[in-house]
Design a protein around this motif. Structure first.
Motif, mmCIF file in Angstrom:
data_model
loop_
_atom_site.group_PDB
_atom_site.id
_atom_site.type_symbol
_atom_site.label_atom_id
_atom_site.label_comp_id
_atom_site.label_asym_id
_atom_site.label_seq_id
_atom_site.Cartn_x
_atom_site.Cartn_y
_atom_site.Cartn_z
ATOM 1 N N ASP A 214 0.852 -1.185 0.000
ATOM 2 C CA ASP A 214 0.000 0.000 0.000
ATOM 3 C C ASP A 214 0.889 1.237 0.000
ATOM 4 N N THR A 217 0.695 3.684 3.466
ATOM 5 C CA THR A 217 1.150 3.189 4.775
ATOM 6 C C THR A 217 2.423 2.349 4.684
ATOM 7 N N LEU A 268 -3.736 7.199 9.412
ATOM 8 C CA LEU A 268 -3.436 5.870 8.853
ATOM 9 C C LEU A 268 -1.954 5.543 8.983
ATOM 10 N N ARG A 287 -3.196 -3.261 4.843
ATOM 11 C CA ARG A 287 -4.318 -2.338 4.737
ATOM 12 C C ARG A 287 -5.387 -3.020 3.897
ATOM 13 N N PHE A 293 -7.876 -2.387 8.467
ATOM 14 C CA PHE A 293 -6.641 -3.171 8.377
ATOM 15 C C PHE A 293 -6.940 -4.611 8.778
#
Length: 376
Positions: A214, A217, A268, A287, A293
Motif C-alpha cells: 500500500d 502506509t 493511517l 491495509r 486493516f
C-alpha cells in the motif's frame, strides 16, 4: 583421493582446468603414437632405453601437473591454468623427440602449431608470441645444427622447413591476438549483460514490492495479504492455529471532515508506525481498504491474539500523528482463529461480524468471534 583433494577437484574452475588437462593428455597420446611409429619405421635415431627415458620424462611432467590441479596449489599461482608451463614442457619434450628424427623432422613440424593452439585461447598475446618464438628457435636450432654438421646437402630443405614453421607460428600469433581481442569483447558484453540482468532483477523486485504494498502506509495491500494468508493456511500443522483480526479506525470520517484528508492520511500512517513497533517480524499486517486493516498472527491462540490487539489499541490511542495532530484516536477490532482446513473467507466474515459488534457496542474495543461479548 583425499576429501580435500576431491573438494578441490569439484570446484567449477578446477573441473574446467582438469578437462583441459585431459584434452592435453589426449593430444600427447596421439603424438606418442607418432613417436612409436617413427621408432617402428627406423626413423628414430636412438635406442629403446633412450626412447623409454623420453616417455618417462613426459609421464613425470604430466603427473606433476595433475598433482598441482588436484591439490589446488595451482590456484595460488599467477596463472592457475598453468597454460604457459604446459606449453613450455610440451615444446621441450617435442624438440627432444624431433632431435632424434632428423630425416622425418619436416613431416612432423606440424606438431609445433598443435602445441601452440593449446595456448591460443588462454595465453596473453605477448606470452603466446614468446612461446612461439621459442618453438621456432628450437626447431631452427636443430635444423641448423644438422644441416651444418651432418647433412650439408640438405641445408635448403632445412631452411624451407624453418621458414614454413615460422609462417605457421606467425599466423598463429596473429590468430591468438584476434582470439584474445574477441574474448575481451565477449567478457565486456557478458559483464554488461550481467549488469543489465541485475538492474532488471532489481526493477522486477521493486515492481513486485509496489504490487504488494500500500503506497500510503507501506503495509501489504489486500491482494497480497490474501495470498500470504492462503499460503499460511496450507502450511498449518495439526494443533496449530492462526490469529486473524480486522481492525477499523474509529470515527475516521469525522477526522477527515474536521481536520481534512491530510489528517486522515496521517492517522493511517500513525497506525502503521505503531503496528510496526508492536508486532513481531513474522506477523502479517495489511491495509484491507480505506481505514480498515487486517492482521494475521502465526502460531497463535485466543490469549495471544487478544493481548496483541489490545496492545495495538492502547498504543494507537496514545499516538500523535505528525504535522496533523488529531485528538481521541481509537480503533476497534474483530478477532477470529483459524485451524488446519478452515476457510479463510469464513474466518474473515466471522472477524467482520465481531468488528461490527465492537462498533455497535461503543467502539474502542476488541471483540472475538468465539465469544458473544467483550474479551475483557
Amino acid at each position: 583421493m583425499s576429501s580435500r583433494t576431491a573438494e578441490h577437484a569439484r570446484q567449477p574452475s578446477q573441473r574446467l582446468l582438469l578437462k583441459r588437462f585431459a584434452m592435453a593428455l589426449g593430444s600427447y597420446a596421439l603424438v606418442i603414437l607418432l613417436v612409436l611409429l617413427a621408432y617402428a619405421l627406423g626413423l628414430y635415431q636412438a635406442d629403446g632405453p633412450a626412447l623409454a627415458l623420453n616417455l618417462l620424462l613426459l609421464l613425470l611432467s604430466q603427473l606433476v601437473f595433475l598433482c598441482l590441479y588436484l591439490s589446488g596449489i595451482n590456484q595460488r599461482l599467477c596463472d592457475p591454468s598453468l597454460t604457459e608451463a604446459q606449453v613450455l614442457v610440451a615444446l621441450a619434450w617435442l624438440s627432444l623427440f624431433l632431435w632424434h628424427v632428423p630425416t622425418a623432422r619436416g613431416a612432423l613440424l606440424g606438431i609445433y602449431p598443435l602445441v601452440m593452439l593449446f595456448g591460443a585461447f588462454q595465453l596473453r598475446p605477448w606470452v603466446f608470441a614468446r612461446c612461439a618464438a621459442l618453438a621456432w628457435l628450437l626447431f631452427a636450432g636443430m635444423n641448423g645444427w644438422d644441416a651444418y654438421h651432418l647433412q650439408l646437402d640438405s641445408a635448403p630443405q632445412a631452411l624451407l622447413q624453418t621458414a614454413v614453421l615460422g609462417v605457421l607460428l606467425l599466423w598463429l600469433s596473429l590468430f591468438a591476438v584476434y582470439v584474445q581481442d574477441l574474448r575481451r569483447r565477449m567478457m565486456r558484453r557478458r559483464s554488461a549483460l550481467l549488469a543489465h540482468r541485475d538492474t532488471l532483477r532489481g526493477m522486477m523486485q521493486q515492481l513486485e514490492e509496489l504490487a504488494a504494498t500500500d503506497e500510503l502506509t507501506g503495509l501489504y495491500n489486500r491482494r497480497h495479504f490474501l495470498q500470504l494468508a492462503e499460503r499460511a493456511l496450507l502450511t498449518l500443522q495439526p494443533g496449530q492455529r492462526l490469529g486473524l483480526a480486522l481492525i477499523d479506525l474509529d470515527h475516521f470520517k469525522r477526522i477527515n471532515d474536521q481536520h481534512g484528508h491530510a489528517a486522515g492520511d496521517r492517522a493511517l500512517q500513525a497506525f502503521a508506525a505503531v503496528a510496526r513497533v508492536c508486532l513481531r517480524d513474522h506477523d502479517i499486517l495489511a491495509r484491507y481498504g480505506g481505514e480498515e486493516f487486517v492482521l494475521l498472527l502465526p502460531e497463535c491462540d485466543a490469549e495471544r491474539l487478544t493481548a496483541c490487539c489490545e496492545r495495538l489499541r492502547l498504543a494507537f490511542s496514545q499516538a500523535e500523528p505528525l504535522e496533523q495532530p488529531v485528538q481521541g484516536l481509537s480503533l476497534s477490532a474483530g478477532m477470529a482463529l483459524l485451524g488446519p482446513g478452515d476457510d479463510l473467507d469464513r474466518a474473515l466474515h466471522a472477524a467482520d461480524q465481531a468488528l461490527y459488534r465492537a462498533k455497535h457496542e461503543g467502539r474502542n474495543r476488541c471483540l472475538a468471534a468465539w465469544t458473544a461479548g467483550h474479551v475483557d
